[in-house]
Design an enzyme around this catalytic site. Structure first.
Site, PDB file in Angstrom:
ATOM      1  N   LYS A  73       0.844  -1.209   0.000  1.00  0.00           N
ATOM      2  CA  LYS A  73       0.000   0.000   0.000  1.00  0.00           C
ATOM      3  C   LYS A  73       0.877   1.256   0.000  1.00  0.00           C
ATOM      4  CE  LYS A  73      -1.629  -3.529   1.990  1.00  0.00           C
ATOM      5  NZ  LYS A  73      -0.902  -4.535   1.267  1.00  0.00           N
ATOM      6  N   ARG A  74       2.045   1.122   0.595  1.00  0.00           N
ATOM      7  CA  ARG A  74       2.957   2.252   0.660  1.00  0.00           C
ATOM      8  C   ARG A  74       3.264   2.787  -0.737  1.00  0.00           C
ATOM      9  NH1 ARG A  74       8.059   3.796   1.148  1.00  0.00           N
ATOM     10  NH2 ARG A  74       8.809   1.973   0.057  1.00  0.00           N
TER      11      ARG A  74
END
Length: 489
Positions: free
Chosen positions: A254-255
């Site tokens: 997700k980063r």
RNA sequence: GGCGCGUUCGUCUAGAGGCCUAGGACACCGCCCUUUCAAGGCGGAGAUCGCGGGUUCGAAUCCCGCACGCGCUACCA
């Protein structure tokens, strides 16, 4: 191993379909297509705490977006169902019992506190972390007794002698020292199986011949091999696909931002472009092919042309591919996309339905100018609604701030356009009138045309001017030219 | 820390001992075309094939060592 090739895509319903998961599914799909086999979809929802509502539907949608179809799955059923793990609990328990009967599994009563402390100590002493096998010593009868009042898990008894070697279809023989393995949990306190047990049971039941999964699973290979051995079941073939990584070389997370597959669809990427992009992430056909269709990929895919090293998910290339596929669309197909996205993205105050003729006239002008579908509205807005206000400076931005030239251009353009009779209005007369400005101003068109772009569409770049003016209509075009002239006064 | 996997232009890759003075694509630069912007065409720059040893007449390709990166190391998958 005989019989048809069968592989499975087994995502966890913990959120939106991950783009890396979609890539795995795509390769699996191509593999079975190329080999006349079948793809099975299985939902691995054994971690109840991570279940997210709607995930399963999102997975179906993401797969279908790329045209990936499965022969068996929760939605379509099949002879080996159910295809959702939470509905197969008794099967896992049966195998767990068998493993216990064979002396390959035992109850463990160790607390998570003890386990955490154990890990800490091992780390401190530079040892390989892992369960120390303390509960191996508990008598099975006594364990059953204790299990009535005490929470427990079931652990698999790993053979800690020798090595486990298995051929990975992508990287060749892989070998692990068994002494470094530990007794891992196969049944949790809540009675749900862990991935390892569930996978074993399901892949066997579902007659999976090829386990194709991401590289992050490679290290658990020995566990799976020993599990198969313990049950005397033939192990499937394994192929571990290279990871998709971010700019820093780390596994996509997700980063990184955009990891939800369908977000790409919603931002205007064509499925054929995404498929083309994903297909070449870790795979290649030969020394020159860069474009591929779903049909061809499904025909020529082979695992031996998958490389073992990780691939950077380079959105720049996705963009280039998307532009390519947009331009490859037939005029009719393209027009449909344009209509759809304009309807979606144009401001709500613009009346719907949008004029079909206008959309049809606009479409070809846009096809070579966008890389994503969500750029369509921005380029077309000026023709559907009022011209958004723009600063006077913009008129001279591309002519080095030459206000005098801008003024002369507009002063010449207004009468020229006025000279086109309302009855004659159309692309040809407009173009002739505007080209005539070259003589009036004694300048090449390119020297002053940017002023007219800004005047009519509010930006120095956009779709072709003659078409824009013609499409705008005589009154509106004139009004905008006059409006621009007023800004310079 | 341990184990495993990986390492060719910035990026994705071709390459399985001589065809490599390392090929293609994206990105980048330039030129052409041109009503802006694009698209398209043409061309350019860009990789001593992670490093060090071997083997061989010859290595990006085989062997060994090292370095670095990543993955795994959960009652998550």
């Amino acid at each position: 191993m005989t019989g048809p090739v069968r592989t499975r895509f087994a995502p966890s319903p913990t959120g939106e379909l991950h783009i890396g998961g979609l890539r795995t599914a795509l390769f699996q799909w191509a593999f079975v297509q190329a080999n006349g086999g079948e793809l099975i979809l299985r939902i691995e929802d054994t971690d109840q705490s991570r279940y997210v509502e709607g995930s399963v539907e999102n997975i179906y949608e993401g797969l279908r977006w790329l045209g990936i179809e499965w022969a068996e799955g929760p939605d379509v059923g099949g002879p080996h169902g159910p295809y959702t793990q939470s509905e197969r609990l008794e099967k896992y328990h049966a195998v767990a019992d068998e493993l216990r009967a064979r002396g390959r599994a035992y109850r463990c009563f160790c607390t998570s506190e003890r386990l955490a402390q154990l890990r800490k100590d091992q780390q401190k002493d530079g040892l390989a972390p892992g369960y120390d096998g303390r509960c191996r010593a508990v008598d099975p009868g006594e364990a059953d007794e204790r299990a009535r009042s005490e929470p427990s898990v079931l652990r698999f008894r790993m053979d800690r002698t020798g090595v486990t070697t298995f051929p990975d279809l992508i990287r060749g023989e892989v070998t692990f020292q068994n002494s470094l393995q530990d007794d891992f949990v196969i049944l949790k306190t809540d009675g749900f199986p862990t991935y390892h047990l569930a996978m074993l049971v399901d892949d066997h039941d579902m007659e999976i011949t090829h386990v194709i999964r991401a590289e992050e699973w490679l290290a658990s290979g020995p566990r799976h091999l020993q599990l198969y051995e313990a049950m005397d079941w033939p192990a499937p073939h394994f192929a571990h696909l290279p990871l998709l990584v971010d700019r820093d070389g780390r596994k996509l997370s997700k980063r990184f931002g955009d990891v939800a597959a369908l977000d790409y669809r919603d931002r205007g990427y064509l499925p054929e472009a995404m498929l083309n992009f994903l297909a070449f992430l870790g795979w290649s056909l030969d020394d020159h092919t860069t474009h591929i269709t779903a049909d061809e990929f499904a025909r020529v895919f082979t695992l031996d042309r998958v490389v073992p090293n990780p691939a950077f998910f380079d959105v720049e290339r996705l963009d280039a591919l998307n532009g390519h596929h947009i331009r490859a669309l037939t005029p009719a197909a393209w027009c449909e996309h344009v209509g759809e996205w304009l309807d979606r993205d144009l401001p709500a105050d613009i009346p719907r339905p949008l004029g079909a003729d206008l959309v049809a006239a606009l479409a070809p002008l846009l096809q070579e100018r966008v890389t994503r579908l969500d750029e369509l509205a921005g380029l077309s807005r000026f023709i559907f609604g009022e011209l958004p206000d723009y600063p006077a400076d913009l008129l001279t931005e591309r002519i080095k701030g030459d206000t005098e030239l801008a003024t002369r251009t507009l002063d010449a353009a207004i009468p020229a356009v006025e000279a086109v009779a309302p009855d004659d209005w159309g692309l040809e007369p407009v173009e002739a009138a505007l080209r005539g400005l070259q003589d009036t101003l004694d300048l090449k068109l390119r020297k002053f045309v940017s002023v007219l772009y800004v005047a009519t569409m509010g930006a120095p770049r956009g779709i072709p001017l003659f078409d824009s003016v013609a499409l705008l209509g005589r009154d509106e075009a004139l009004a905008r030219l006059r409006g621009a002239r007023a800004k310079l006064a």
